[in-house]
Design a protein around this motif. Structure first.
Motif, mmCIF file in Angstrom:
data_model
loop_
_atom_site.group_PDB
_atom_site.id
_atom_site.type_symbol
_atom_site.label_atom_id
_atom_site.label_comp_id
_atom_site.label_asym_id
_atom_site.label_seq_id
_atom_site.Cartn_x
_atom_site.Cartn_y
_atom_site.Cartn_z
ATOM 1 N N ASN A 1 1.047 -1.041 0.173
ATOM 2 C CA ASN A 1 -0.361 -0.141 -0.176
ATOM 3 C C ASN A 1 1.119 1.048 0.123
ATOM 4 O OD1 ASN A 1 -3.261 -1.462 0.197
ATOM 5 N ND2 ASN A 1 -1.838 -1.923 2.088
ATOM 6 N N TYR B 1 1.161 3.898 -3.136
ATOM 7 C CA TYR B 1 1.846 4.910 -2.687
ATOM 8 C C TYR B 1 2.428 6.921 -3.189
ATOM 9 C CZ TYR B 1 0.065 10.158 -0.285
ATOM 10 O OH TYR B 1 -0.474 10.866 0.088
ATOM 11 N N ALA C 1 -3.554 2.843 -6.817
ATOM 12 C CA ALA C 1 -3.410 4.070 -5.982
ATOM 13 C C ALA C 1 -3.565 5.222 -6.675
ATOM 14 C CB ALA C 1 -2.962 4.512 -5.530
ATOM 15 N N SER D 1 -10.818 6.981 -0.007
ATOM 16 C CA SER D 1 -10.023 7.850 -0.856
ATOM 17 C C SER D 1 -9.985 9.141 -0.096
ATOM 18 C CB SER D 1 -11.586 8.244 -2.487
ATOM 19 O OG SER D 1 -12.722 8.487 -1.084
ATOM 20 N N VAL E 1 -6.869 10.860 -4.080
ATOM 21 C CA VAL E 1 -6.561 9.158 -4.270
ATOM 22 C C VAL E 1 -7.701 8.990 -4.006
ATOM 23 C CG1 VAL E 1 -4.426 8.220 -2.985
ATOM 24 C CG2 VAL E 1 -3.666 9.869 -3.735
ATOM 25 N N GLU F 1 -7.809 4.541 -3.304
ATOM 26 C CA GLU F 1 -7.365 3.285 -3.930
ATOM 27 C C GLU F 1 -7.894 2.023 -3.061
ATOM 28 O OE1 GLU F 1 -4.026 4.697 -0.864
ATOM 29 O OE2 GLU F 1 -4.737 4.668 0.612
#
Lengths: 425, 423
Positions: free
Chosen positions: B150, B154, B257, B307, B319, B321
């Protein structure tokens, strides 16, 4: 804050913490059943499928529109493990009436919405909708497989699975991916009916409303759950490991190793007389920033990026979790065990003991400031009939002596060592 | 101190600015068991270049703010962690792209703990030896983040979106960049950023606000200071640098992302832009959003979707994701829906419901003293008042969200970062 408790029927209870300290009210309903491999997947899947839609709000969009209109009431399913029980819950947090911009009541419609979701599902041919079951089965399987994405959590999960192999405790509370994928609408419907009729039912509320109002809302919204039942809630506590220390390792494509160690607590659990001493022992050994693992193994020896210990107070376990360089596995393990030996020898200062005791009592008091932690604790206390109240426990923790800590530490027996290593080459 | 009453929220906050420039907020909560204090500097992973005392621009290696955060706990006679832990308190800290914050909560000895917090943060103590040791610890932390799919998704997204702005720099730096940090670097950055005029102190709980101000006045340096001179970066273009980036890692399902590059808020409009952007996220990605439901039903998204809006000086972005079997398709569907809503308009009833829901969520967050203090500090760094959110909500219209959809959710401002399973 005022605490209330009432039995609504055999195996059905309501606990209320009345307080205006929070901006919100939290109402939860929990159905508790024994954690078993054959049923875990179905019971874990039930709340997910229910959350997809009810008879009145048949899809997620309509359902969440209803929640949005209640000032964004958050309605979340949850599956928790308590010892060898599986707890299937719906949690609903909604702003307290006094903050509603239009002055309307929020508690009653929020309880109504929970009841609607839990008890009035969206059906197709008398069972759950096939598309919902299939899709949520696939999502649950993804979640189960996705556990490995978080390596720290994965190492702990694998440790406990290996350590308690053969005990119901080792059953994944989410069940297995294969069973989730193979679930049929008929089988899930049967599981749902048995969950409603057999599970022990616990309602917990925290917030500004008085207990009579909460009881009234619960009775009106959850009537079918208010019949008597007798679901057992128990947990096998093994005082000692079965045999010599088990060593297990897995290889994965990771750059940092994980080392996890599992201990049996010699039978000490939340109900035991020695429980306060075990809490302090854990804080002193690895459960706080002043602990031996943090200060010595992480800071002084720089052997681990993190190293800490946690207790499972229901099952009677302590687990150490750490992140290490591959080349340091043996040294880190030795250091982690050495620190426990130090506690067993009474090799700690008065300051360390005081700090550990304060750490525990602060965290017990601090939970009173979080609605969700209060709910989570209350559930454990209700399920396992803990006689000791919070204040009583805090006083006992603060009175724990060095000898009692040594005594609790000596009862800790290493059961299993788990290593997550890198792949060759 | 000034007493600020937020009657709609049932909150009372005391506020003052000390002669040395430190701004203080105290959120008084008589019913809480814990007390909480948060002491933050306007200094984060993106602040690599700044003007030193002599007026010269200085360049520092990536990761200094975070490194400094770790080392700030060191004191001449040991480590503040242990001295506070002796009171049963675990102080902690975090570094974001634009802020470093130190905090603790506890149920006793608040004043003593507050003194310790203010003192260890404001009095630096670094040695060559301790810096070298920390390099080993932080290198481990960096590696751990590199294993986290994750985090990786990002940061790769930010690297793709931004070509100039230092938001693209990883907060913790790299193993290489932190190897260039010395005790001198830390002293230099501490001097520049950890001065009262560049900091804020927020406290909450059953405490006497005047005591908080008195203690801060006693412990911190008396001379007046101001905020640090703006961080320098070359002009960041409006469009993204790279539209797609991929990497394989051991994950069970592709993670993504998806980023939308926005424009920084106008002066005085930061909180408003944030609320509009968050509502726009809800219009597309919340469980009430028609788009989310359609993609969920098609099996393109699952409930892991989240988000958020993020802003730091000089940049703002959204963003989304989550996990998907086909992230590129998700991106295309989002852009198509955004274009449609931008042109045809957002359903008024949906917008009103989402607004009500967002208001409820913000009220809910006030339950947490931690969240409230951090939000108050963050919003103050933008020069605004967090607890004014009910009034700001009232001024927001559907048209604000539609304008944002038209301007930000276009192909040239969109980037996608995917982490796909190996093999």
């Amino acid at each position: 804050m005022q605490q209330h408790w009432k039995r609504l029927a055999d195996g059905v209870e309501l606990a209320v913490n009345q307080t205006e300290k929070f901006k919100t009210g939290l109402l939860t309903v929990t159905l508790t059943v024994p954690l078993r491999e054959e049923t875990a997947s179905a019971f874990a899947l039930v709340p997910e499928v229910l959350s997809r839609g009810s008879a009145r709000y048949p899809d997620m969009e309509k359902l969440s529109a209803a929640a949005d209109s209640l000032y964004g009431a958050s309605l979340a399913p949850a599956v928790r493990q308590r010892g060898e029980s599986q707890c299937v819950s719906f949690l609903c947090s909604a702003i307290d009436d006094r903050f509603a911009l239009d002055g309307s009541a929020v508690l009653e419609p929020a309880a109504g919405l929970m009841g609607e979701i839990l008890l009035n599902p969206c059906l197709e041919d008398g069972v759950f909708r096939r598309d919902y079951v299939e899709m949520e089965g696939a999502n649950l399987a993804d979640r189960i497989r996705g556990r490995m994405n978080d390596k720290r959590g994965w190492a702990m999960f694998r440790l406990l699975q290996e350590m308690c192999a053969g005990e119901a405790y080792a059953v994944d509370k989410l069940g297995s991916a294969d069973r989730a994928l193979a679930m049929t609408p008929e089988a899930l419907w049967t599981a749902y009916r048995s969950l409603l009729s057999q599970a022990r039912v616990t309602f917990i509320y925290g917030g500004g409303a008085d207990p009579e109002r909460v009881e009234d809302a619960v009775r009106r919204s959850f009537a079918p759950l208010l019949s008597g039942r007798s679901a057992p809630v128990d947990c096998l506590v093994k005082a000692e490991p079965d045999g010599p220390v088990r060593r297990v390792s897995d290889a994965m494509d990771v750059t940092q190793g994980k080392l996890a160690l599992g201990f049996r607590t010699g039978g000490i659990t939340m109900g035991s007389e020695d429980y306060p001493a075990l809490l302090v022992c854990n804080a002193l050994y690895g459960g706080s920033a002043n602990s031996k693992l943090f200060v010595n193994v992480r800071e002084k020896m720089s052997l681990c990026y993190y190293a800490s210990s946690v207790l499972d107070k229901v099952k009677g376990l302590m687990a150490v979790s750490s992140g290490v360089e591959f080349s340091q596995f043996d040294r880190a393990q030795e250091a982690i065990l050495d620190q426990l030996e130090a506690v067993k020898r009474g090799d700690f200062t008065r300051q360390e003991l005081t700090a550990a005791g304060r750490n525990v009592s602060n965290s017990l008091r601090g939970r009173l400031d979080s609605q969700s932690q209060m709910e989570d604790n209350r559930l454990t206390f209700l399920l396992f009939h803990a006689a000791q109240g919070r204040e009583e426990l805090i006083r006992a923790v603060e009175a724990v002596t060095a000898d009692q800590v040594v005594e609790a530490a000596r009862r800790l027996k290493l059961d299993t060592v788990y290593r997550l290593t890198g792949k060759e080459g | 101190m000034d007493k600020l009453e937020y009657s709609a929220l049932g909150q009372t906050v005391y506020h003052c600015v000390l002669p040395n420039g430190l701004r203080i907020y105290v959120d008084v909560r008589p019913e809480y068991s814990k007390q909480f204090a948060f002491f933050a500097a306007r200094y984060g992973g993106m602040d690599l270049r700044f003007r030193g005392e002599d007026g010269e621009w200085l360049d520092t290696p990536a990761g200094v703010a975070h490194f400094l955060e770790h080392k700030t706990f060191d004191t001449e006679d040991g480590n503040a962690l242990q001295s506070m832990a002796a009171n049963g308190v675990d102080p902690n800290a975090f570094t974001s792209a634009s802020m470093t914050g130190y905090f603790f909560d506890g149920v006793r000895c608040f004043e003593e703990n507050l003194r310790t917090l203010l003192s260890f943060v404001s009095v630096p103590w670094f040695t060559a030896e301790s810096v070298e040791k920390e390099q080993g610890i932080i290198a481990q932390e960096i590696r751990m983040c590199e294993d986290d799919p994750n985090d990786e998704a990002y940061y790769r997204l930010l690297e793709a979106m931004y070509t100039e702005h230092p938001i693209r720099t990883r907060v913790a730096g790299t193993v290489e960049s932190i190897s260039r940090i010395t005790a001198d670097t830390l002293y230099q950055c501490h001097r520049a950023f950890y001065r009262p005029g560049n900091m804020v102190l927020c406290a909450a709980g059953n405490i006497d606000p005047q005591r908080v101000a008195d203690i801060a006045g006693e412990v911190l340096p008396a001379e007046r200071s101001t905020a640090v001179d703006g961080v320098c970066c070359r002009q960041e273009p409006a469009q993204v640098g790279q539209r797609l980036t991929r990497r394989a890692m051991p994950v069970s399902m592709p993670l993504f992302a998806l980023g939308f590059k926005g424009a920084p808020a106008e002066e005085g409009g930061a909180l408003r832009q944030r609320l509009v952007a968050e509502l726009t996220c809800d219009v597309l990605f919340s469980p009430s959003a028609p788009l989310y439901n359609r993609l969920y039903e098609q099996g393109l998204l699952n409930s892991s979707l989240g988000s958020f809006y993020s802003s730091v000086p000089g940049c703002a972005f959204i963003v989304a994701e989550g996990e998907s079997r086909d992230p590129e398709r998700v991106r295309d569907e989002v852009l198509r829906e955004a274009a449609r809503l931008g042109a045809e308009g957002v359903d008024q009833e949906l917008w009103d419901r989402l607004k009500k829901s967002a208001y409820g969520s913000m009220v809910r967050h006030l339950n947490s003293m931690e969240d409230t203090c951090i939000e108050m500090a963050q919003t103050w760094f933008d020069g605004e008042d967090y607890l004014s959110f009910p009034q700001v909500f009232q001024s927001i219209e559907r048209a604000d969200g539609e304008a944002l959809l038209r301007e930000w959710f276009v192909e040239s401002r969109t980037a996608l970062s995917v982490i796909s399973p190996e093999g």
